[in-house]
Design an enzyme around this catalytic site. Structure first.
Site, mmCIF file in Angstrom:
data_model
loop_
_atom_site.group_PDB
_atom_site.id
_atom_site.type_symbol
_atom_site.label_atom_id
_atom_site.label_comp_id
_atom_site.label_asym_id
_atom_site.label_seq_id
_atom_site.Cartn_x
_atom_site.Cartn_y
_atom_site.Cartn_z
ATOM 1 C CG HIS A 121 -1.938 0.988 1.350
ATOM 2 N ND1 HIS A 121 -1.683 2.296 1.692
ATOM 3 C CD2 HIS A 121 -3.291 0.913 1.153
ATOM 4 C CE1 HIS A 121 -2.818 2.978 1.722
ATOM 5 N NE2 HIS A 121 -3.802 2.164 1.385
ATOM 6 C CG ASP A 199 0.473 -2.873 6.220
ATOM 7 O OD1 ASP A 199 -0.501 -3.066 6.974
ATOM 8 O OD2 ASP A 199 0.389 -2.214 5.166
ATOM 9 C CD GLN A 202 -6.755 -4.895 3.892
ATOM 10 O OE1 GLN A 202 -7.693 -5.675 4.022
ATOM 11 N NE2 GLN A 202 -6.937 -3.595 3.719
ATOM 12 C CE LYS A 225 -7.428 -0.802 6.144
ATOM 13 N NZ LYS A 225 -8.287 -0.333 5.052
ATOM 14 C CB CYS A 364 -3.780 3.310 -1.650
ATOM 15 S SG CYS A 364 -4.946 4.641 -1.332
#
Length: 406
Positions: A121, A199, A202, A225, A364
């Site tokens: 991202h 990261d 997700q 999220k 993104c």
């Protein structure tokens, strides 16, 4: 027992209509909907407590502090951090990544190297580019193949004594590809002393996270999220690393002593939590963890994997559908285009008229789109409350878009 209707009943927003049609919400990789239990906790804070934390001896301040610190401990357990003070509240993944890139400035010099991947991202690209501008370091990028799978032989080639940071996502937001972060971490540890940043924006909503077993130095994710309010997030960092690095913001809360002659900093986690935090949101993030744990992360993963398999199979039964990352290990995302239709937003607008919410565009992740030589994709992404019937509606919507767009 996994009862999808009981789960859906906890989300009032799922009862609404969009453009005269029942809402089919398939944009969960952008943000998930919030269960009533989380919204109640958030509302209760503002209607029954609403006081600042850590700074008052009065009852409401004490209650606010107790609730927010309880939330921190819930999150510690959720990701299996060793200590609760390794859990830092942030505004989200983007702030967490920027925080890390900033506090590492003094650790890098000219011609040092930072490794990221093609699947990142923008939030895991731009902060490192800025760090390179500040220090003279160089960025190296692990490429992908035609299936979107990272080519890890390049990681081995890149790693050296110059490598100071390796930062990759655990799951691609654009394609849903699950990256082998354990293998990436093991290879990095073998060949360098680099800081390892994961990261987890997700991944945290979709399967179990164990930062100690993973052995990353930093792990970041967003609350919004994973069924929590927007403006919430977590930065996990190993104690010894966070204690060694400087603060990000200066101000209240993060000081031990302050005078015009100089300032000393508070211990963890407060060293990195300057200013008034999003108290209500942080407490509600703990409630979101409760919601996830009550259903069970394995149950969530099993349901979402079944949705993914079903959605991919049904879409591929249509003609002229291209799914990106089709052959890779993925979680909860189908990113596709209709062949011959150049603008994914046209498909998205047709689906919206049918009450179906998907994301279109580059998500993104412009380098990914450039790799595939496309402007963007249609992305359907799933959460625990989605159903197979909603997938059928998506497929019918795609059929309609094919007819309308030729």
């Amino acid at each position: 027992m996994f009862d999808i209707q009981e789960i859906r009943s906890q989300f009032t927003i799922l009862n609404r209509e969009v453009n005269g049609k029942p809402l089919v919400y398939l944009d969960n990789a952008a943000t998930s909907q919030k269960p009533d239990s989380v919204l109640k906790v958030w509302n209760d804070y503002y209607t029954e407590i609403n006081a600042n934390v850590h700074r008052g001896i009065h009852t409401l301040s004490q209650l606010a502090t107790e609730e927010m610190e309880l939330s921190r401990r819930k999150i510690q357990k959720f990701i299996n951090a060793k200590h609760d003070f390794e859990v830092i509240f942030t505004k989200g993944t983007t702030e967490g990544l920027n925080l890390i890139a900033y506090i590492l400035t003094q650790k890098l010099k000219k011609d040092d190297e930072i490794i990221i991947s093609y699947l990142e991202h923008h939030s895991n690209i731009v902060p490192w580019q800025l760090l390179c501008e500040r220090t003279g370091a160089k960025l190296r990028v692990i490429p992908i193949d035609e299936n979107g799978i990272l080519q890890l032989n390049y990681l081995d080639e890149f790693l050296s004594e110059k490598t100071k940071v390796v930062s990759v996502n655990q799951v691609s937001n654009a394609l849903g590809i699950v990256n082998p972060v354990e293998e990436i971490i093991a290879r990095t540890r073998k060949n360098s002393d680099a800081y390892i940043v994961i990261d987890g924006a997700q991944s945290a909503p979709h399967f179990e996270i164990d930062v100690q077993q993973m052995d990353c130095d930093f792990f970041v994710f967003s609350g919004h999220k994973m069924y929590a309010p927007m403006g919430t997030g977590i930065l996990y960092g190993k104690q010894e690393i966070l204690e060694d690095l400087p603060p990000f913001h200066g101000g209240g809360e993060m000081i031990a002593t302050c005078s015009f002659d100089g300032t000393t900093y508070a211990g963890l986690p407060f060293k990195y939590e300057a200013g008034t935090p999003n108290v209500g949101g942080n407490i509600a993030l703990g409630a979101a963890v409760d919601f996830i744990e009550k259903i069970g992360r394995q149950n969530i993963q099993n349901h979402e994997n079944a949705l993914l398999e079903y959605a991919q199979r049904k879409l591929l039964e249509l003609e002229n559908i291209k799914i990106y990352g089709e052959k890779a290990k993925r979680v909860g995302v189908v990113s596709f285009n209709l062949e011959g239709v150049g603008i994914s937003s046209d498909v998205g607008m047709i689906l919206d008229k049918m009450g179906i919410a998907v994301r279109t565009g580059h998500h993104c992740t412009q380098p990914i789109m450039d790799f595939f030589n496309i402007a963007g994709t249609v992305r359907a992404s799933f959460a625990v409350y989605n159903t197979f019937e909603e997938i059928d509606k998506l497929v019918e919507g795609v059929k309609k878009a094919q007819k309308m767009l030729g």
